[in-house]
Every structure is written in C-alpha cells, then in structure tokens.
Scaffold this active site. Sequence first.
Site, mmCIF file in Angstrom:
data_model
loop_
_atom_site.group_PDB
_atom_site.id
_atom_site.type_symbol
_atom_site.label_atom_id
_atom_site.label_comp_id
_atom_site.label_asym_id
_atom_site.label_seq_id
_atom_site.Cartn_x
_atom_site.Cartn_y
_atom_site.Cartn_z
ATOM 1 N N ALA A 130 -7.494 -59.521 -48.514
ATOM 2 C CA ALA A 130 -7.177 -58.315 -47.758
ATOM 3 C C ALA A 130 -8.464 -57.780 -47.141
ATOM 4 C CB ALA A 130 -6.565 -57.274 -48.681
ATOM 5 N N GLY A 173 -5.722 -61.942 -51.273
ATOM 6 C CA GLY A 173 -4.499 -62.128 -50.487
ATOM 7 C C GLY A 173 -4.397 -63.528 -49.892
ATOM 8 N N GLU A 194 -3.016 -65.597 -52.537
ATOM 9 C CA GLU A 194 -1.610 -65.211 -52.715
ATOM 10 C C GLU A 194 -0.726 -65.809 -51.612
ATOM 11 O OE1 GLU A 194 -3.021 -61.141 -53.137
ATOM 12 O OE2 GLU A 194 -1.688 -60.925 -54.848
ATOM 13 N N GLU A 249 -9.982 -59.502 -57.080
ATOM 14 C CA GLU A 249 -9.708 -58.064 -56.916
ATOM 15 C C GLU A 249 -10.288 -57.218 -58.038
ATOM 16 O OE1 GLU A 249 -7.522 -60.488 -56.442
ATOM 17 O OE2 GLU A 249 -6.305 -60.114 -54.669
HETATM 18 N N1 COA Z 1 -12.504 -58.012 -45.876
HETATM 19 C C1 COA Z 1 -13.219 -57.621 -44.812
HETATM 20 N N2 COA Z 1 -14.235 -58.336 -44.300
HETATM 21 C C2 COA Z 1 -14.523 -59.515 -44.900
HETATM 22 C C3 COA Z 1 -13.829 -59.988 -46.009
HETATM 23 C C4 COA Z 1 -12.763 -59.190 -46.506
HETATM 24 N N3 COA Z 1 -12.009 -59.581 -47.538
HETATM 25 N N4 COA Z 1 -14.362 -61.167 -46.377
HETATM 26 C C5 COA Z 1 -15.353 -61.424 -45.505
HETATM 27 N N5 COA Z 1 -15.464 -60.425 -44.623
HETATM 28 C C6 COA Z 1 -16.420 -60.307 -43.494
HETATM 29 C C7 COA Z 1 -17.797 -59.886 -43.963
HETATM 30 O O1 COA Z 1 -17.861 -58.477 -44.137
HETATM 31 C C8 COA Z 1 -18.631 -60.378 -42.807
HETATM 32 O O2 COA Z 1 -18.484 -59.503 -41.728
HETATM 33 P P1 COA Z 1 -19.798 -59.032 -40.866
HETATM 34 O O3 COA Z 1 -20.338 -60.311 -40.310
HETATM 35 O O4 COA Z 1 -19.220 -58.121 -39.838
HETATM 36 O O5 COA Z 1 -20.719 -58.390 -41.847
HETATM 37 C C9 COA Z 1 -17.945 -61.680 -42.429
HETATM 38 O O6 COA Z 1 -16.608 -61.574 -42.909
HETATM 39 C C10 COA Z 1 -18.577 -62.901 -43.043
HETATM 40 O O7 COA Z 1 -18.615 -62.724 -44.449
HETATM 41 P P2 COA Z 1 -19.937 -62.917 -45.343
HETATM 42 O O8 COA Z 1 -19.749 -62.151 -46.616
HETATM 43 O O9 COA Z 1 -21.145 -62.604 -44.541
HETATM 44 O O10 COA Z 1 -19.859 -64.491 -45.614
HETATM 45 P P3 COA Z 1 -20.461 -65.293 -46.836
HETATM 46 O O11 COA Z 1 -20.295 -66.734 -46.497
HETATM 47 O O12 COA Z 1 -21.827 -64.799 -47.188
HETATM 48 O O13 COA Z 1 -19.510 -64.939 -48.093
HETATM 49 C C11 COA Z 1 -17.373 -64.628 -49.200
HETATM 50 C C12 COA Z 1 -18.177 -65.361 -48.100
HETATM 51 C C13 COA Z 1 -15.916 -65.025 -49.057
HETATM 52 C C14 COA Z 1 -17.903 -65.055 -50.602
HETATM 53 C C15 COA Z 1 -17.554 -63.096 -49.054
HETATM 54 O O14 COA Z 1 -17.305 -62.758 -47.707
HETATM 55 C C16 COA Z 1 -16.628 -62.298 -49.919
HETATM 56 O O15 COA Z 1 -16.868 -62.163 -51.107
HETATM 57 N N6 COA Z 1 -15.542 -61.715 -49.335
HETATM 58 C C17 COA Z 1 -14.630 -60.876 -50.022
HETATM 59 C C18 COA Z 1 -13.707 -61.689 -50.908
HETATM 60 C C19 COA Z 1 -12.768 -60.794 -51.679
HETATM 61 O O16 COA Z 1 -13.166 -60.047 -52.555
HETATM 62 N N7 COA Z 1 -11.470 -60.880 -51.357
HETATM 63 C C20 COA Z 1 -10.438 -60.134 -52.012
HETATM 64 C C21 COA Z 1 -10.130 -58.925 -51.237
HETATM 65 S S1 COA Z 1 -8.816 -58.020 -52.030
#
Ligand code: COA
Length: 260
Positions: A66, A111, A114, A134
């Site tokens: 999400a 999500g 999911e 989460e």
């Molecule tokens: N919601 C909003 N934005 C997200 C996102 C999410 N779930 N996951 C990634 N992004 C965005 C980042 O903020 C970043 O945006 P920006 O370039 O404008 O700053 C872009 O996507 C790239 O992500 P980044 O974190 O820089 O990539 P990474 O390769 O270093 O890390 C992940 C990848 C997936 C490990 C990391 O993005 C992450 O932990 N995301 C969240 C995962 C999560 O907790 N999901 C459950 C949500 S309920």
Amino acid sequence: MPFEYVLMQKEGRIAKISIDRPDKLNALNIQTISELTAAFEAVRDDDETAVVILTGAGGKSFAAGADIGELAELDAAGGKAFAERGHRLCNLMENLGKPIIACVNGFALGGGCELAMACDIRIAGEKAKLGQPEINLGTIPGYGGTQRLPRLVPRGIAMDLLLTGRIVGAEEALRIGLVDRVVSQAELEEETMKLAESLVLKPAFALKAIIEAVNRGGDMSFEDASRLEASLFGLTCGTADMKEGTAAFLEKRKATFTGR
Ligand code: COA
C-alpha cells in the site's frame, strides 16, 4: 478505458494486467486499487479472455505494498474503508472464474503479497522478495493477508512472517509454499506465458469449477464442501467439453475443448 497506473494488454485469449507505477515500485495508492478493480471487472466480463496474468511494470517490483504516504493519513474509519476497498479487489480476483497467474517479478510486499495470494498460481523470478512487513509500520495486513497467508503456508510460518515482518527470497517462498514455481528473471515472462497458454487450452468450465471448489470449499465444513464439489462435478458432466475429453481419451486422440 484509459488508466494512469494500470496497463492492460491482450495476447489472444490471455489478458495481462500490469501495475504501472514503477517510480514508486508499483506502490498501491487508492487510484491504483480502483483501476485494478475496473481492470479485473473488464477481464471477467470479456468472454474472449480465458486466462489473466497480473504483474508489475518496470522490472524491479510486482507491488511494494500500500502507498505508505496515503496510509500515514488514515484515521480509524478511513483505515477500515481502505481495507474494505482492498478486500473487494482481492475477493473479485479470487472469484473471477478464470485462472489468474501472479508473475512475481520483484518486490511483492504488504498489499503486493496480498494481491499475489489472491491469484490462483504464483510464479516468481529468482530475485522476487515477498513478505508482510506491516508490523514494522505499526499496523497489520489489511487486504486479506492475515487470512490468506495462514491458508496458504503452515500456520506457524504465517505467524513468523506476520509477527516479524520478515521478507523472504524466492527460494524460501517456494519452500514454504508462498509461491508455486521459481524461474530465472530472464525466463520469467516466457515461462508465465507458457503456463497461461497451457491453461487457455483447458476446458473453461472445469477450470472455473476447480477454482470455485477450492476457494469456496476451503471456507466450508468438509461435508458442505463435498456437496459443493458433487454439484460442480455434476455440472461439468453436462458440458460438451467433458464429452469431448472423455471421447478423446477413449478414441486415443488429443482433446479439443471449445469452452462449451
Ligand atoms: N509506498 C509509497 N512509496 C513507496 C513504497 C510504498 N509502499 N515502496 C516504495 N516506495 C517509493 C519510495 O518512497 C521511493 O520513492 P522516492 O524515489 O520518491 O523517494 C521509491 O518508491 C523507490 O523506493 P526505495 O525505497 O528508494 O527503493 P529501495 O530499492 O531502496 O527499497 C523497498 C525497496 C521495497 C525495500 C522499500 O522501498 C520499502 O521498504 N518499501 C516499503 C515496503 C512496505 O513496507 N510495504 C508495505 C506497505 S503496507
């Protein structure tokens, strides 16, 4: 219909739906969930489409969960509505009546995981990473993850993933049953398409009946589920495809199914 964050492509009887927000690793904002819902409704209602593939655009991510920016703004009522919107989409997918293959080409987190679990078969690239993180955001999965994960993998493993938020790689996901096949990243698209093409050739009503028996039956008592199975088995016996399949076997030839 034009979508901003969802790409729909058709190849013969196969529809490919791609979550298309690669600069945010295909994070699922509310608009993306609405567009995905409309896309799945469209493929459900399209008689030509027999099989659906769900994947993420950009090559790095299936969906990174999400949209945390939107999540951060939710209050209690908004959070409930947010989860219900996701449930509608995942339930629509699960009851689509056509096989959906999740082509997990990268991150399938929160999500994203999911959505993959609401598909019928999950095929992953070797770089895929899956999990329900989460807990690390102070919340819980809201698109069916607390329910589908323990129905898909052993309960203790589901608890481990849900309570720790631990993210697993493709090989571990395969070992625990969270994905069904792992292939190299280079072969992922081709292997997914091969699987989809093999399903297109199957008898459509029997595919639908299996999906209904497994998904609806899993939530019933064994006795009720057996009754459901008997009814669906009976219905398949009234199809031209069942007559063709059995005749082809007896005549020692390959069956040609027509979906009737
Ligand atoms: N919601 C909003 N934005 C997200 C996102 C999410 N779930 N996951 C990634 N992004 C965005 C980042 O903020 C970043 O945006 P920006 O370039 O404008 O700053 C872009 O996507 C790239 O992500 P980044 O974190 O820089 O990539 P990474 O390769 O270093 O890390 C992940 C990848 C997936 C490990 C990391 O993005 C992450 O932990 N995301 C969240 C995962 C999560 O907790 N999901 C459950 C949500 S309920």
